[in-house]
Design an enzyme around this catalytic site. Structure first.
Site, PDB file in Angstrom:
ATOM      1  N   TYR A 153     -75.746   1.637  22.594  1.00  0.00           N
ATOM      2  CA  TYR A 153     -76.088   0.492  21.750  1.00  0.00           C
ATOM      3  C   TYR A 153     -76.238   0.883  20.282  1.00  0.00           C
ATOM      4  CZ  TYR A 153     -77.395  -1.920  26.116  1.00  0.00           C
ATOM      5  OH  TYR A 153     -77.416  -2.487  27.363  1.00  0.00           O
TER       6      TYR A 153
ATOM      7  N   LEU B 296     -78.844 -15.133  30.658  1.00  0.00           N
ATOM      8  CA  LEU B 296     -78.575 -16.490  30.172  1.00  0.00           C
ATOM      9  C   LEU B 296     -77.083 -16.748  30.050  1.00  0.00           C
ATOM     10  CD1 LEU B 296     -81.393 -16.748  27.469  1.00  0.00           C
ATOM     11  CD2 LEU B 296     -81.453 -17.400  29.889  1.00  0.00           C
TER      12      LEU B 296
ATOM     13  N   ILE C 188     -83.763  -9.179  31.608  1.00  0.00           N
ATOM     14  CA  ILE C 188     -83.922  -8.619  30.256  1.00  0.00           C
ATOM     15  C   ILE C 188     -83.076  -9.437  29.262  1.00  0.00           C
ATOM     16  CG2 ILE C 188     -84.652  -6.298  30.886  1.00  0.00           C
ATOM     17  CD1 ILE C 188     -81.695  -5.429  30.593  1.00  0.00           C
TER      18      ILE C 188
ATOM     19  N   LYS D 224     -81.745 -11.197  25.843  1.00  0.00           N
ATOM     20  CA  LYS D 224     -81.730 -10.852  24.429  1.00  0.00           C
ATOM     21  C   LYS D 224     -82.248 -12.032  23.619  1.00  0.00           C
ATOM     22  CE  LYS D 224     -77.434 -10.207  23.861  1.00  0.00           C
ATOM     23  NZ  LYS D 224     -76.229  -9.971  23.060  1.00  0.00           N
TER      24      LYS D 224
ATOM     25  N   ASN E  37     -88.483 -17.293  25.837  1.00  0.00           N
ATOM     26  CA  ASN E  37     -88.051 -16.514  26.997  1.00  0.00           C
ATOM     27  C   ASN E  37     -89.235 -15.944  27.771  1.00  0.00           C
ATOM     28  OD1 ASN E  37     -85.391 -16.979  26.306  1.00  0.00           O
ATOM     29  ND2 ASN E  37     -85.050 -14.961  25.416  1.00  0.00           N
TER      30      ASN E  37
END
Length: 284
Positions: free
Chosen positions: A54, A193, A232, A234, A244
């Site tokens: 990342y 999502l 998890i 974002k 969230n």
């Protein structure tokens, strides 16, 4: 539902207590990443996920340091990239990750993707040695199929506590999830999502109206309400981060859970078909 020592809903597997909801940081870099991590921790997140690929471990570490939260209270995950899966490369790269994160150890270390030319036993041996040296608390994998997870579990020196995979209301992972439940392995859902696709879903919105929740919150609740599943998502802004996190003050009925589980192909098939092409160009 089990809880951490601070009261957050959690999954207990293989000696690990993994908060049910964490912060995903893929594609979040620079100062925004550090700010996001610090804000999330101040809001109550206690689980942060990053990866060597990342290119944000240093910024994640800055966010951890900036927040008024004890390091011991944060469940921190990073992942070893595919080019670092040989024994010496695992050891060297994880030392680099710890330096960038500014921590003495991570709570969870994952193999980011399986590699056809590197024996998983070699990679896991290096990870186990890092664990034995006190640099890693728990081991796991990501993007492993059921058969790959079974083989990794067979050769691992100690429990693998999670398989982190793509999972959302349009992606069927029922076979893998059942295997994980049987084997006491958490299933961690990334892109929960569906890269924003859940927001426009009529069924999720309809269920959300009954609970005064958004479609995204229903999708997350559907995941974390399942046995052994961690999510998890974002987010970057404080509003979305808080939204969230606000999924533990309501429950879906059995009928609502079933309606989401029983989704038929359509957008789900299209999203599943995206996965191979996405895999070629993004690390997840």
């Amino acid at each position: 539902m089990p809880e951490t020592n601070l009261g957050e809903p959690a999954v207990e597997v293989g000696g690990a207590t993994i908060p049910k909801l964490g912060l995903g940081t893929w594609q979040n870099t620079g100062e925004q990443c550090a700010d996001t991590v610090a804000t999330a921790l101040e809001l109550g997140y206690r689980h942060v996920d990053t990866a060597q690929a990342y290119d944000n471990e240093e910024r994640v570490g800055e966010g951890l340091a900036a927040a008024d939260v004890d390091r011991a209270d944060v469940f921190l995950t990073t992942k070893v990239w595919r080019s670092n899966l040989r024994y010496d490369d695992v050891v060297d790269s994880v030392h680099g990750s710890l330096d960038r994160l500014g921590v003495d150890a991570v709570d969870l270390l994952l193999i980011h993707w399986p590699h056809p030319r590197v024996p998983v036993e070699e990679t896991l041996r290096a990870m186990a040695d890092l664990r034995d040296d006190g640099l890693v608390d728990h081991l796991g994998v990501a993007n492993f199929t059921r058969s790959q997870l079974a083989e990794a579990s067979r050769v691992a020196d100690g429990p693998l506590v999670t398989d982190q995979v793509l999972y959302h209301p349009f992606k069927d992972q029922s076979d893998l999830r059942a295997f994980c439940v049987d084997e006491d392995v958490a299933l961690t859902a990334y892109s929960p999502l569906a890269r924003g696709a859940v927001v426009g879903d009529d069924l999720l919105a309809e269920i959300g109206r009954r609970h005064d929740k958004t479609a995204a919150q229903v999708a997350l609740r559907w995941l974390v309400q399942q046995e052994g599943v961690v999510a998890i998502p974002k987010a970057t802004g404080p509003e979305h981060l808080a939204e969230n996190l606000a999924v533990f003050d309501f429950s879906l009925t059995d009928a609502e859970m079933a309606r989401i589980h029983e989704r038929r192909p359509g957008i789900g098939r299209r999203l599943r078909n995206l996965a191979p092409s996405l895999m070629r160009r993004v690390p997840f």
